[in-house]
Design a protein around this motif. Structure first.
Motif: not given
Length: 580
Positions: A60-61, A64, A85, A87, A404-406, A408
């Protein structure tokens, strides 16, 4: 050319536009002919010093930032107006350097359904096998003939965390029998098993391995940080021929390089259509909007976008030691996990925390659905176009919190979570990719089309998939007594019981599985929406091919990593055959 790169020549035999999964395979295999010269152009940086493309847990790094294409979909009418998103890896090796490492091939029937000469399930499974170098473990009951052992892609079984053993027990108790290597042999549409992973000895293996490390060759030039603008197409005795490539370097310098034999576009399902568009290939009315002269009017370029939708369902357990959250989110655990990987290439960050997997047919469960019963179907197929040999859905699980990013809301303070993920196969919805303008550095415009099929079949089947997945967790023998409730606590999906309960949740939470495909679809000459033929040659242009998942006319029931390798292997053989 010499002023732009110490070794960049004015011409090469083959120019590959895109150093992602398939592009690297094509370049590496063509370079096996020592007399061939190859230029591989990649928009992002070289992966050599990108630690998070080698450390599996660092996936994940890569997002974005400059190592991500940073594509965000248009607002989706089928998913409550949300933007997703999308990616994609933007570096040598592409998305094989930041994916879930899953080597899930699908069913042989998936490729038989393409109906293209040379692309049957049996033939294509052999190409995926060619890429592979399988390394077994004593506990894994491998389908030995389904694996390759001489390829450049390292693959091995994954050692499950305790929660995944319990989830397999639950899957079996809910009617999904255990078949260890079902995702390699591709013959079982209803059961649970283990998904082999593209990592070995604590390191991720990627497409870049086909052109670097032991496979580095002096007849391949790798040009990184260079965006392909277009294929240069010229008139050749009354026919159109691709004669080279125009690219833009990091400092804005424009270079043109000649291709003596072929140009191969391998930008992926989102970027390959735009390269064709900028080259003058695509729907005439769309190209004219940007002042681009249409050389070949191919209306299928950028259409037929398919993806697998997935829905995460997270659960909390109070029983410590089952999940792996304590290796990432509790106290200084992540720093310790990182040091362990640095020192020994072991531990949490040496793998991807997906756990147990399953395929399922849903015929019986959808027997009461009016949408399902009234939908048209071909003889021997269900309304999704699938035969009884093909699963309707896949289940996969995570051994900790994350996605995914959401996602969190991490379980700190000694909390423990895991997930059940439902994935839809045979989607009826279609999206599109279009050109934002002439600048090759601008990400494409993507309308995913999620859950927009007019009959509502995608939503119906995915809601039923979530219903079954929840039952596996909440009622299954291994997990029914260890679940505290949904995670985060304000979700109540663990209490849902009907398909209608699940539909709003699906529309709110469905997201991409990063399996974009179909936007330069392979098809017969009689199909006006086909972009390439069975040799992957672009219609109407000599010396130009597309080789990536954009050529898939129908999305298979699996994950796209292995097909991407198979397409690269097949493309290289087709090119070698043409120039023998």
């Amino acid at each position: 050319m010499g002023s732009y790169s110490p070794t960049l020549r004015s011409s090469y035999d083959f120019i590959i536009c895109g150093g992602g999964t398939a592009g690297c395979v094509v370049a590496g295999r063509l370079a096996e002919d020592k007399n061939a010269s190859i230029l591989l152009i990649e928009a992002g940086p070289h992966n050599k010093d990108l630690e998070n493309t080698h450390m599996v847990g660092g996936w994940s790094q890569n997002f974005d930032k400059e190592t991500d294409w940073n594509i965000v979909a248009e607002k989706g009418s089928g998913i409550d107006g949300r933007q997703v998103k999308l990616s994609r890896g933007k570096f040598l090796g592409g998305s094989s350097g930041c994916n879930g490492t899953l080597a899930i091939r699908g069913s042989k029937q998936d490729y038989d359904d393409w109906g293209m000469p040379g692309w049957s399930g049996e033939e294509f499974f052999n190409y995926m096998k060619k890429a592979e170098s399988f390394q077994n473990k004593p506990w894994f009951e491998a389908s030995k003939d389904s694996h390759g052992y001489k390829g450049h892609l390292g693959i091995e079984p994954y050692d499950l965390a305790p929660i995944s053993d319990l989830l397999i027990e639950s899957m079996v108790s809910k009617g999904l029998p255990l078949d260890h290597d079902m995702f390699s042999h591709g013959n079982n549409p209803h059961g649970c098993g283990h998904a082999p992973r593209t990592h070995t000895d604590g390191l991720r293996t990627t497409g870049a391995d086909f052109v670097t490390k032991k496979n580095a060759r002096n007849n391949i030039e790798i040009l990184t940080d260079a965006h392909v603008d277009k294929a240069i197409i010229e008139n050749d005795n009354g026919s159109l021929r691709a004669t080279g490539v125009r690219a833009v370097l990091a400092d804005g310098t424009v270079v043109e390089v000649k291709a003596d034999k072929e140009v191969i576009i391998s930008g992926g399902a989102y970027c390959s259509p735009n390269i064709l568009n900028r080259s003058g290939i695509g729907a005439k009315d769309e190209l004219e909007k940007h002042g681009i002269t249409t050389l070949v009017d191919l209306p299928g370029v950028g259409k037929n976008l398919m993806d697998h939708l997935i829905v995460f369902m997270f659960y909390e357990t109070e029983k410590a030691g089952l999940t792996t959250d304590h290796l990432a989110y509790h106290g200084d655990a992540l720093a310790k996990s990182y040091q362990l990987w640095k020192d020994e290439k072991k531990g949490f960050l040496s793998t991807f925390p997906f756990g147990a997997f399953a395929y399922a047919r849903l015929d019986d469960r959808l027997a009461d659905s009016e949408i399902w019963k009234s939908a048209p179907r071909e003889e021997g197929r269900d309304p999704m176009g699938l035969t009884p040999k093909q699963p309707n859905i896949e289940f996969f699980t995570t051994e900790c919190y994350g996605g995914p990013k959401q996602y969190a809301d991490f379980p700190v303070d000694n909390k423990h979570t895991f997930s059940m993920i439902a994935e839809l196969f045979g989607p009826r919805s279609r999206g599109s990719v279009s050109l934002p303008g002439k600048d090759p550095k601008t990400p494409p415009v993507v309308d995913t089309g999620y859950l927009t099929d007019p009959l509502g079949l995608d939503l119906e089947v995915l809601a039923e998939a979530c219903r079954l997945g929840n039952e596996i967790v909440m009622e299954g023998k291994g997990t029914k007594d260890i679940v505290k409730g949904s995670w985060p606590a304000d979700l109540t999906h663990h209490t849902y019981s009907t398909r209608e309960d699940w539909k709003p949740y699906v529309k709110k939470h469905a997201t991409t599985c990063y399996h974009a495909s179909g936007t330069c679809a392979m098809g017969k000459a009689s199909d006006p929406m086909s972009v390439v033929d069975e040799k992957l040659a672009v219609r109407g242009v000599k010396g130009l091919r597309v080789a990536d998942c954009s050529i898939m006319p129908i999305l298979h029931g699996g994950h796209t990593q292995m097909p991407a390798y198979g397409i690269g292997e097949k493309a290289a053989d087709l090119i070698k055959e043409a120039w023998a």
